[in-house]
Write an enzyme that holds these catalytic residues in place. Structure first.
Site, short mmCIF file in Angstrom:
data_model
loop_
_atom_site.label_atom_id
_atom_site.label_comp_id
_atom_site.label_asym_id
_atom_site.label_seq_id
_atom_site.Cartn_x
_atom_site.Cartn_y
_atom_site.Cartn_z
N GLY A 62 0.88 1.01 6.23
CA GLY A 62 1.52 0.11 6.31
C GLY A 62 0.79 -1.35 6.01
O GLY A 62 -0.37 -1.18 6.48
N CYS A 63 1.58 -2.20 5.40
CA CYS A 63 0.74 -3.74 5.06
C CYS A 63 -0.04 -4.35 6.57
O CYS A 63 -1.15 -4.51 6.52
CB CYS A 63 1.44 -4.70 4.40
SG CYS A 63 2.90 -4.69 5.01
#
Lengths: 336, 336, 336, 336
Positions: A149-150
């Site tokens: 995930g970012c």
């Protein structure tokens, strides 16, 4: 040439992946797919690719895919992805999956945060978390990569050296982050309607953001012990980037010079991580696969600042970095 | 105190009208209505009014309205408005209508551009175009005001003196305008999704924008002859404002000094029109009811620049200005 | 009518003060001053006031001032202000000072953070910290108000109830804040050059921001004990607003419902503080004197979110609120 | 590998050139220069290049340069450039000059618009205007390229087919353009101070912009006759891009289909020009070397819309395109 398919090419991470791969000298796009409603000439879906990419975006045909690609960047949404990944693997492709479906090793945690039963736990067990700076060796031999995930990418890079060296209290970590609006994806909504989002900034996902257990899992692996993280995301009126400000409590005395040495050593061989001596800005890394980090001490606490581009190092760039590793290419190809 | 109802209070012009009237010393909000799906406490619809306005937004009840208000600001959409305005008038209220339904006197032109049959031509005939700088005398005695469109307000104020004095070729006018994104209204759409609209600017409504016949009608009234206008709108990544750049061909020789005198004389008594000696910026008028104009000569043509706030002078502010005139109040009340 | 002078009217807080006072029914602007290089017609300095304000901005003449005004809003910079405030007081005016010069009661702390000797410690001793929600009674009788800093306003309102009730560990507070760019003032610089600041967000003032001791001083007064605050500001690409996210460690168990009751009771009579049940957005308060607060519990910590407009509640609006209190006017006049 | 020096590397076009060349497979940066005050490690001048470029930015040493580079991208300002270009040529390099110093063939026009005497008229005479879509053959054999201005690039591509085919009245052209703020360069100023420029849009250079004679010169070459252009630039609150809306009067009757065929044929072989059937948006080309054009007819006039990125197709990308042509490389290298 590595032949690349993008599954779910019609969203923002699909577009960013297309853009990066158009400039990659050892990989070529061979197949783009989306749900029927979002298919068509790539230039009709993304005007910016007019004249640059002649592939259509078409509905997924697994038989066709098998002959066309060596690797799939699977940009499908959470929950949808695990319905397709087994088929992509069976078709003989390596898979780099952008969703959360193969990130959380603890199935009940996944099922709690994503409110759905996990339907592919076999592949989940062998998926490798695709953060090359921490898991490069495992990535090399994997055929299924869970692209991180970012927010976890930015936050974990900011504190990995501290966790690895056991320098901080494991229940003291607060990750305060601000992301650009592209993180919301391409579907219009009231909150992200321009006249609402412009000139605005607000917190969201309070106590409930799905990237929190992902951070805790990987932080726990780093530390070798359970880690508690209070993660608070905010969203701001800019397209790209995440600024993470990570607060933690050192176990003993530590100085800024010592911190900088520690981080410098930890990331010495990393092409995409840069240790700064001042606060990095989101725009320093926008449009790049870089992560800039500034660790420092303030009033007895450690504060680690990191910035990444959420669509590049936080998604498509990191996927290409993983692809380069998987296929034995120079890790920075297409990402310089 | 003038008692004011806002019909269709849940959109951007509704919110702007509420904001202005909260600071108006001689008017008070007494009734706010919307379609049922958008009703509720005003602070649930617009968090910015929390603690500032205790009225609910409720479904329109004409009987209730009749006893509660002296004037209705009717912020309903085009085509919907003409279904309600006759009832508001019958209920004994003066009506200031924000839609286009009472602006175009030529019914076939209305029906062509709005693709609907006009159902209230009787009231259309007596409606007054609510641009006070040009039609103040008629406004004073009206009971139905057609509040002008945002683009026509900026464009017409920029060239009215030229038309009135017969100084320009009537088929030479080009109105090139850029509006802020609030002009799109509050409904989310792909074009106005923040990551699409941010850092963007584009033309739209090419040859078809509905404000073109409105400009031509009023320009024709000013000139006393038929006027052709090529109107090209663009939208930019800012919330508020319209910058109109109006090109026209003078019939004879005219200098910038003469132009400035002409405009200065024409608007001398106008509180909200300011003649500048340099190019005005959108931000000079954002949040205000002012229109700044700079007329000049370039290479044999006249170029008139004007800026307004599309939600204030282009909508709610102008409506309150009209309301002040209708009720014999000082014209600038609530708008200083 | 209260007669108001603005000393140092040529900056952003000067402009915001002018704007607010133009709409104030019981106060009138009578005198605007600036350094000679920034004097002139108000419309030449601020085009947005063309036609709205006829006062010139002129060099300060103390004799003239004495006969013209009852109160001075002193918008001079830190360190400069304490050279003028004694003269303004001697001229018989009440003074609301926007600088930090009269905020920090501990002279050595002031001299450390502002790197200058304090030259007016007599008046410092009797200045009242102008945060009406916490110090209204003292403000009523003051003749010198130290208008609070923007960050302290947002942060202190977010945690005052916790401090007052002794609910949190006094060394646990972290204030993570993001401000809009107007906080940087009007002087151009590389960091705030549009192509650098736009689409950007970054931390600054790490461990050194001057609002940190100000927060600690007032928090200490609330708590009755010394308080340590780790304050980390960031700046984002928007004009106005501060979003403060304040983390603290409760001493015992506390739930979100209890927190909301506590905050609701604490601020029940406050016109400008609104307790929310969801995360407030900067745009909910932009252009207003309001502060929206959402207190909640996450993973054993208390997280308090607050938003204000840095130029209004964080500067000029709060100054007018203080002025209203000083002169016995309704506290919300000009600020509705 | 083509060895490239950038002279004047410390500005925005320098940075953009570095970025493009870092991804160019047949060219390598070998030398970066700037005035002494702006020299240093490239990452200290541009944090975004940290870890990506190891060259320092150093003061120009012509002897050193001669052995290091085959071509110079000369990013010096107008008026300064002509002092250096002769020396770069003498050092044996091909030169692509970003300034206006070698664009205007008519020396008195240059001297009028740039208010300086031209000191290198010999080289001026043999410089080739570097708009490849119009002058590719001359570029191939040149050793001095005058890289076009950003506005002329967008405007000329939008109307070249009309001029070449003699379809429009040569005194009827109005170019209305809006540029992003990076066009202002990197030096801070009040107009481009973020809190002033943000949420803003305004016209400038009224009747006096230096790109006007440049457009007229090249348009005249296309038409074979003198051409008058009324060019009106505006600047908006976005980083990159120019939207040009070009109005002209056709000599005879012409339809939109015919226009599209004409433009399609004219640009058929051009890799970077795309003819659209709808209005292009600035963001469709931001970060790319593409120009999207939509020609159409409205109310008897031709309206041609074009969009480019001012820093890429309007500056550094076009320079690299020219470099590719000069050295016989594939024209799109580094620009895909």
């Amino acid at each position: 040439m590595i032949r690349v398919a993008i599954i779910g090419a019609s969203g923002y991470t699909g577009a960013e992946s297309i853009k990066i791969l158009l400039g990659h000298s050892e990989a070529e796009l061979t197949y783009l797919t989306a749900i029927p409603a979002e298919c068509g000439a790539v230039e009709d879906v993304f005007p910016q690719f007019r004249g640059r990419c002649n592939l259509p975006i078409e509905p997924l045909d697994l038989d066709k895919l098998a002959g066309l690609a060596d690797v799939a960047l699977c940009c499908l949404p959470h929950k949808v992805s695990m319905g397709f990944v087994p088929k992509l693997l069976e078709a003989g492709l390596k898979v780099i999956d952008f969703s959360a479906d193969y990130r959380l090793k603890d199935v009940p945690v996944y099922e709690k945060f994503y409110a759905v039963k996990h339907t592919d736990t076999d592949n989940l067990a062998r998926a490798v978390f695709g953060l090359p700076e921490l898991f490069r060796e495992q990535i090399k031999d994997a055929d299924l990569i869970a692209n991180p995930g970012c927010f976890p990418t930015g936050a974990l890079l900011a504190i990995a050296p501290l966790l690895k060296e056991g320098l901080i209290e494991l229940d003291s970590i607060i990750v305060n982050a601000v992301t650009g609006s592209s993180g919301a994806g391409k579907n219009p909504s009231s909150k992200f309607h321009f006249p609402n989002m412009n000139e605005n900034l607000f917190a969201y996902g309070i106590g409930t953001h799905r990237h929190m257990p992902e951070m805790e899992q990987v932080a726990g692996e780093m530390a070798g012990l359970s880690v508690q993280i209070l993660f608070q995301p905010h969203v701001g009126a800019f397209d790209r980037g995440i600024c993470s400000t990570v607060y933690s409590q050192p176990k003993g005395k530590i100085g800024t010079d010592e911190l900088r040495r520690l981080y410098g050593d930890f990331y010495r061989a990393e092409p995409f991580v840069q240790i700064r001596a001042d606060a990095p800005a989101v725009k320093d890394v926008a449009g790049t696969n870089y992560c800039h980090i500034f660790p420092t001490c303030v009033k007895g606490r450690i504060v680690s600042f990191s910035v990444i581009d959420n669509l590049v190092k936080g998604a498509s760039g990191q996927a290409v970095q993983n692809m380069n590793i998987l296929f034995g290419l120079e890790e920075t190809l297409g990402l310089k």
